[in-house]
Design an enzyme around this catalytic site. Structure first.
Site, PDB file in Angstrom:
ATOM      1  N   ASN A  39       0.816  -1.222   0.000  1.00 53.88           N
ATOM      2  CA  ASN A  39       0.000   0.000   0.000  1.00 53.88           C
ATOM      3  C   ASN A  39       0.851   1.274   0.000  1.00 53.88           C
ATOM      4  O   ASN A  39       0.609   2.215   0.762  1.00 53.88           O
ATOM      5  CB  ASN A  39      -0.971   0.006   1.186  1.00 53.88           C
ATOM      6  CG  ASN A  39      -2.032  -1.071   1.064  1.00 53.88           C
ATOM      7  OD1 ASN A  39      -2.148  -1.732   0.040  1.00 53.88           O
ATOM      8  ND2 ASN A  39      -2.801  -1.269   2.118  1.00 53.88           N
ATOM      9  N   ARG A  57      -3.628 -13.478  -1.421  1.00 50.18           N
ATOM     10  CA  ARG A  57      -4.884 -13.662  -0.705  1.00 50.18           C
ATOM     11  C   ARG A  57      -5.748 -14.685  -1.436  1.00 50.18           C
ATOM     12  O   ARG A  57      -5.478 -15.035  -2.583  1.00 50.18           O
ATOM     13  CB  ARG A  57      -5.604 -12.312  -0.589  1.00 50.18           C
ATOM     14  CG  ARG A  57      -4.932 -11.364   0.377  1.00 50.18           C
ATOM     15  CD  ARG A  57      -5.594 -10.002   0.409  1.00 50.18           C
ATOM     16  NE  ARG A  57      -5.360  -9.238  -0.814  1.00 50.18           N
ATOM     17  CZ  ARG A  57      -5.749  -7.980  -0.999  1.00 50.18           C
ATOM     18  NH1 ARG A  57      -6.381  -7.343  -0.025  1.00 50.18           N
ATOM     19  NH2 ARG A  57      -5.500  -7.358  -2.129  1.00 50.18           N
TER      20      ARG A  57
END
Length: 394
Positions: A115, A247
């Site tokens: 991020n 993920r």
């Protein structure tokens, strides 16, 4: 004697004017904080019980002109190993309790590039040091650069988190610009960007070596599918360099969004060698072949519900539109090269409609990023590969 006195007065006047101009330039300076926006959005809008601190109601923010106070926040959040935790607002006017809680965690080594973290903080500190010459910002910047150098794998890649943790965060990560964010920072340093003039020769050499290893690793990770060079995955195994799961809804696949950023980076390299040229050619051909026509993604309001992760207020769908520009899915299945989707149960799906609403509206399943590469390619091809046009190959 009189002449000397007059000259001295002139010199003093010039210095005073210069000092005034410099002070005005510093006071009027604004350093862009947009690179932190991903973390800002997460802090304010996505629940995370692991946050060190959470925003207070109506948390005030510093204006961008208050760059020293923003840089002080950055130093509060910097960990002892030189890296940063993710998903906080560097412009927040922190309460004293928030500052105390943040500073208490300096010895925690849960630090990341995810991020837009760490490399953006380093770059901000470098800019503030250039304006202020305050050594604390230089020290923080150099600690951050040292963190990047230590985090690099021997094969040239970078993990999502360092020190290494369990799970997919150990993988070499292109997702959310992690790898290329680091590479672009190193590129600024080796290109002698004015904000990095304070970097000593020894650190410059280390950075140059890390940068070259980073390029070599990029070339090694490019996916060969059905016998041809294509693009890259969002994450690659740190040992085998093969595409890997992250993920549960992020499968090993050919990932066009992140790959476009990689190719644009490679296209900017001056005097590219044959490996880089062939890498770009293969990716450009892949982007051209994987276009999806007559398709548009439409977002619309839908009944609100509270998921485990956030409040969901909208939905999206794919519609047929003969006027739409080419678009690409985020993922293409390895071996079949079909557009690919996934959900939190990790099952492969082949249409957006099959994805649950929370993931369907909460993730960017389509991208226009490859169009940037295809637009830039003709000029690059004429300059560096005049005898081989990948867009004319069958």
């Amino acid at each position: 004697m009189q002449s000397f006195s007059i000259n001295y007065r002139i010199l003093a006047f010039i210095l005073a004017v210069f000092s005034s101009v410099l002070t005005n330039a510093q006071s009027n300076a604004i350093i862009n904080t947009k690179p932190f926006q991903d973390g800002v959005n997460h802090w304010y809008h996505i629940k995370d019980e692991t946050n060190i601190v959470n925003p207070v109601p109506n948390q005030p923010q510093y204006p961008e002109s208050e760059y020293q106070k923003i840089a002080d926040n950055i130093l509060y959040f910097q960990r002892d190993n030189g890296g940063w935790p993710k998903n906080y607002d560097m412009r927040a006017v922190l309460t004293q309790d928030q500052i105390n809680d943040v500073v208490k965690t300096k010895s925690v080594l849960h630090t990341t590039f995810d991020n837009s973290t760490t490399y953006t903080h380093i770059d901000y500190l470098a800019q503030v040091y250039t304006l202020t010459k305050n050594d604390k910002y230089k020290v923080g910047c150099l600690k951050g650069i040292d963190f990047i150098l230590k985090a690099q794998f021997s094969n040239g890649g970078w993990p999502q988190y360092f020190p290494l943790e369990k799970g997919y965060s150990r993988h070499i990560t292109f997702n959310d610009g992690a790898y290329m964010g680091v590479m672009n920072l190193l590129k600024k340093i080796i290109n002698k960007n004015p904000n990095y003039e304070f970097i000593d020769a020894k650190t410059q050499r280390k950075v140059s070596e890390a940068y070259q290893k980073g390029i070599d690793c990029i070339l090694k990770m490019q996916i060969v599918d059905q016998g041809k060079l294509t693009a890259w995955c969002q994450q690659h195994d740190e040992i085998t360099l093969l595409p890997a799961w992250a993920r549960k809804f992020e499968p090993p696949s050919i990932c066009n969004g992140e790959s476009a950023e990689i190719v644009l980076f490679l296209m900017d390299i001056k005097n590219p060698d044959e490996k880089i040229i062939q890498s770009i050619q293969g990716a450009v051909k892949w982007f051209s072949d994987s276009k999806i026509y007559n398709t548009r993604v439409e977002t619309f309001q839908a009944p609100e519900f509270e998921s485990k992760y956030k409040k969901v207020t909208d939905d999206c769908r794919v519609v047929i539109d003969t006027t739409a520009p080419p678009i690409w899915t985020r993922y293409y299945e390895l071996e079949t090269e079909k557009p690919l989707f996934c959900d939190r149960d990790s099952k492969y799906l082949y249409s957006l409609a099959e994805v649950s609403r929370e993931r369907r509206s909460g993730y960017a399943w389509y991208t226009y990023n490859p169009a940037k590469v295809l637009k830039k390619y003709p000029e690059w091809q004429k300059k560096w590969a005049p005898n081989e046009d990948a867009l004319k190959q069958k």
